[in-house]
Design an enzyme around this catalytic site. Structure first.
Site, PDB file in Angstrom:
ATOM      1  N   LYS A 194      -1.599  17.275   3.949  1.00 59.13           N
ATOM      2  CA  LYS A 194      -0.245  16.776   4.532  1.00 59.13           C
ATOM      3  C   LYS A 194       0.479  18.117   4.798  1.00 59.13           C
ATOM      4  CE  LYS A 194      -0.187  12.407   3.616  1.00 59.13           C
ATOM      5  NZ  LYS A 194      -0.007  11.371   4.987  1.00 59.13           N
ATOM      6  N   TYR A 251      -5.702  16.377  -0.449  1.00 61.03           N
ATOM      7  CA  TYR A 251      -4.581  15.396   0.072  1.00 61.03           C
ATOM      8  C   TYR A 251      -3.284  16.460   0.610  1.00 61.03           C
ATOM      9  CZ  TYR A 251      -0.984  11.492   0.287  1.00 61.03           C
ATOM     10  OH  TYR A 251      -0.139  10.653   0.523  1.00 61.03           O
TER      11      TYR A 251
HETATM   12  N1  LIG Z   1       2.077   4.808  -1.228  1.00 58.30           N
HETATM   13  C1  LIG Z   1       2.504   6.007  -1.539  1.00 58.30           C
HETATM   14  O1  LIG Z   1       3.127   6.132  -2.592  1.00 58.30           O
HETATM   15  C2  LIG Z   1       2.610   7.116  -0.740  1.00 58.30           C
HETATM   16  C3  LIG Z   1       3.310   8.335  -0.977  1.00 58.30           C
HETATM   17  C4  LIG Z   1       3.335   9.291  -0.106  1.00 58.30           C
HETATM   18  C5  LIG Z   1       2.832   9.238   0.909  1.00 58.30           C
HETATM   19  N2  LIG Z   1       2.182   7.940   1.581  1.00 58.30           N
HETATM   20  C6  LIG Z   1       1.565   8.182   2.944  1.00 58.30           C
HETATM   21  O2  LIG Z   1       1.903   6.808   3.461  1.00 58.30           O
HETATM   22  C7  LIG Z   1       0.931   6.536   4.489  1.00 58.30           C
HETATM   23  C8  LIG Z   1       0.413   4.977   4.300  1.00 58.30           C
HETATM   24  O3  LIG Z   1      -0.021   5.065   2.852  1.00 58.30           O
HETATM   25  P1  LIG Z   1      -0.259   3.621   2.105  1.00 58.30           P
HETATM   26  O4  LIG Z   1       0.398   3.785   0.805  1.00 58.30           O
HETATM   27  O5  LIG Z   1       0.451   2.383   2.950  1.00 58.30           O
HETATM   28  O6  LIG Z   1      -1.752   3.279   1.962  1.00 58.30           O
HETATM   29  P2  LIG Z   1      -2.544   2.336   2.115  1.00 58.30           P
HETATM   30  O7  LIG Z   1      -2.132   0.813   1.819  1.00 58.30           O
HETATM   31  O8  LIG Z   1      -4.147   2.638   1.741  1.00 58.30           O
HETATM   32  O9  LIG Z   1      -2.895   2.213   3.778  1.00 58.30           O
HETATM   33  C9  LIG Z   1      -3.455   3.385   4.611  1.00 58.30           C
HETATM   34  C10 LIG Z   1      -3.619   3.230   5.878  1.00 58.30           C
HETATM   35  O10 LIG Z   1      -4.398   4.195   6.519  1.00 58.30           O
HETATM   36  C11 LIG Z   1      -5.402   3.756   7.179  1.00 58.30           C
HETATM   37  N3  LIG Z   1      -6.513   4.651   7.218  1.00 58.30           N
HETATM   38  C12 LIG Z   1      -7.358   5.227   6.505  1.00 58.30           C
HETATM   39  N4  LIG Z   1      -8.219   6.040   6.912  1.00 58.30           N
HETATM   40  C13 LIG Z   1      -7.960   6.059   8.372  1.00 58.30           C
HETATM   41  C14 LIG Z   1      -8.643   6.619   9.313  1.00 58.30           C
HETATM   42  N5  LIG Z   1      -9.641   7.199   9.348  1.00 58.30           N
HETATM   43  N6  LIG Z   1      -8.241   6.214  10.734  1.00 58.30           N
HETATM   44  C15 LIG Z   1      -7.109   5.185  10.924  1.00 58.30           C
HETATM   45  N7  LIG Z   1      -6.697   4.671   9.871  1.00 58.30           N
HETATM   46  C16 LIG Z   1      -6.730   5.051   8.547  1.00 58.30           C
HETATM   47  C17 LIG Z   1      -6.050   2.418   6.388  1.00 58.30           C
HETATM   48  O11 LIG Z   1      -6.575   1.573   7.317  1.00 58.30           O
HETATM   49  P3  LIG Z   1      -7.991   0.795   6.679  1.00 58.30           P
HETATM   50  O12 LIG Z   1      -7.113  -0.479   6.167  1.00 58.30           O
HETATM   51  O13 LIG Z   1      -8.913   0.462   8.016  1.00 58.30           O
HETATM   52  O14 LIG Z   1      -8.603   1.617   5.539  1.00 58.30           O
HETATM   53  C18 LIG Z   1      -4.581   1.751   6.142  1.00 58.30           C
HETATM   54  O15 LIG Z   1      -4.099   1.009   7.184  1.00 58.30           O
HETATM   55  C19 LIG Z   1      -0.203   7.421   4.219  1.00 58.30           C
HETATM   56  O16 LIG Z   1      -0.352   8.368   5.202  1.00 58.30           O
HETATM   57  C20 LIG Z   1      -0.147   8.205   2.870  1.00 58.30           C
HETATM   58  O17 LIG Z   1      -0.703   9.257   2.780  1.00 58.30           O
HETATM   59  C21 LIG Z   1       2.200   7.161   0.519  1.00 58.30           C
END
Ligand SMILES: NC(=O)c1ccc[n+]([C@@H]2O[C@H](COP(=O)([O-])OP(=O)(O)OC[C@H]3O[C@@H](n4cnc5c(N)ncnc54)[C@H](OP(=O)(O)O)[C@@H]3O)[C@@H](O)[C@H]2O)c1
Length: 275
Positions: A171, A167
């Protein structure tokens, strides 16, 4: 009045982008999701605003992204102001182990790296490419990649952040790809930036401790303790509401004139404080 495209809008941080950006009824907000049939009713019941449009698109499927761009152009007269590349793959298999431990089964390590690279790097480059013609016709011409502190060398080195290797590699690679795209399109007025959202409790990610094993919980606890040492203000995960509000603040303030194009910063707007 502005037009936004948000990818990965089904839940978590992406869904919160839909909510906050649609508050202004003059904005048009396009959410790209993999399964519109389940997301549309959720948007209707939990947000209920008619300035949100849900369109199908999968980072693993170039044709679906191209179709999403074409469908967006029909709604927005061929132009968008802002693109937010938020969707991403976060796999539990490699989330809480180091690359050494993961590589004890080299096939698993190779599969994890390839899958992360395909979705989080190639998929995101395709996303920027298919929406670039629309962005170039927009007024603001700004793009945002939701990155992670995992992609920052100083953070990895300072707190020995050893886990989630595939991951993190994805990134970091995408931070570079975004800077390359910014360098390519800056002369046409485009400004692209990578922003980490902080540690965000979305209720459906890896901070959902009910789903974790004892070993994984130990890694999470160690990480929390390390972060608390280096960042005394860290009080634990923040809400999607707070994260998205801060990320949008940084994104809207960022400009090519200030030298922000191609940079990678946190939701605090700097590259020192990640939580
Ligand atoms: N939460 C944290 O602490 C955190 C920290 C650092 C960075 N981030 C980043 O923030 C972003 C959002 O994360 P989140 O925490 O909100 O996670 P999340 O709730 O798991 O949401 C992930 C999103 O990405 C979509 N996704 C996954 N695989 C995909 C694909 N092949 N094509 C299109 N969409 C896809 C999912 O869609 P489905 O519903 O269809 O699976 C969902 O809408 C990510 O890029 C993550 O790396 C999050």
């Amino acid at each position: 009045m502005a037009t936004y495209v948000v990818n990965g809008a089904s839940k978590g941080i992406g869904f919160e982008f839909l909510r906050q950006l649609s508050v202004d009824p003059k904005n048009t907000v396009i959410g790209i999701v993999r399964s519109p049939e389940s997301v549309q009713p959720k948007v209707a019941s939990e947000i209920g605003r008619d300035n949100i449009h849900i369109i199908q698109g999968d980072l693993d499927d170039y044709d679906s992204l191209k179709k999403a761009s074409d469908a967006t152009a029909k709604i927005t007269n061929g132009a968008i102001d802002y693109l937010i590349a938020n969707g991403g793959r976060l796999a539990l298999t490699s989330a809480f182990v180091g690359l050494g431990e993961l590589g004890q089964d080299h096939k698993v390590m190779e599969e994890e790296l390839a899958a992360d690279f395909k979705t989080n790097v190639i998929g995101n480059i395709n996303l920027f490419n298919v929406f670039m013609p629309l962005l170039l016709k927009g007024k603001e011409k700004k793009g945002l990649f939701i990155s992670s502190g995992h992609g920052d060398l100083d953070l990895i080195n300072n707190v020995h952040l050893h886990f989630a290797g595939p991951y993190a590699v994805g990134k970091a690679a995408m931070n570079v790809a975004l800077a390359k795209l910014n360098a390519e399109y800056a002369k046409e007025g485009v400004m692209l930036i990578s922003i980490s959202p902080g540690v965000v409790d979305t209720g459906n990610g890896f901070l959902d401790t009910d789903k974790l094993s004892e070993k994984e919980l130990k890694t999470v606890a160690e990480f929390g303790a390390k972060m608390a040492k280096t960042s005394p203000d860290f009080k634990g995960p923040i809400s999607p509401e707070e994260s998205v509000r801060m990320v949008l603040g940084v994104f809207h303030k960022a400009s090519a004139a200030n030298g922000d194009g191609g940079s990678f910063v946190s939701h605090f707007g700097n590259n020192k404080q990640w939580v």
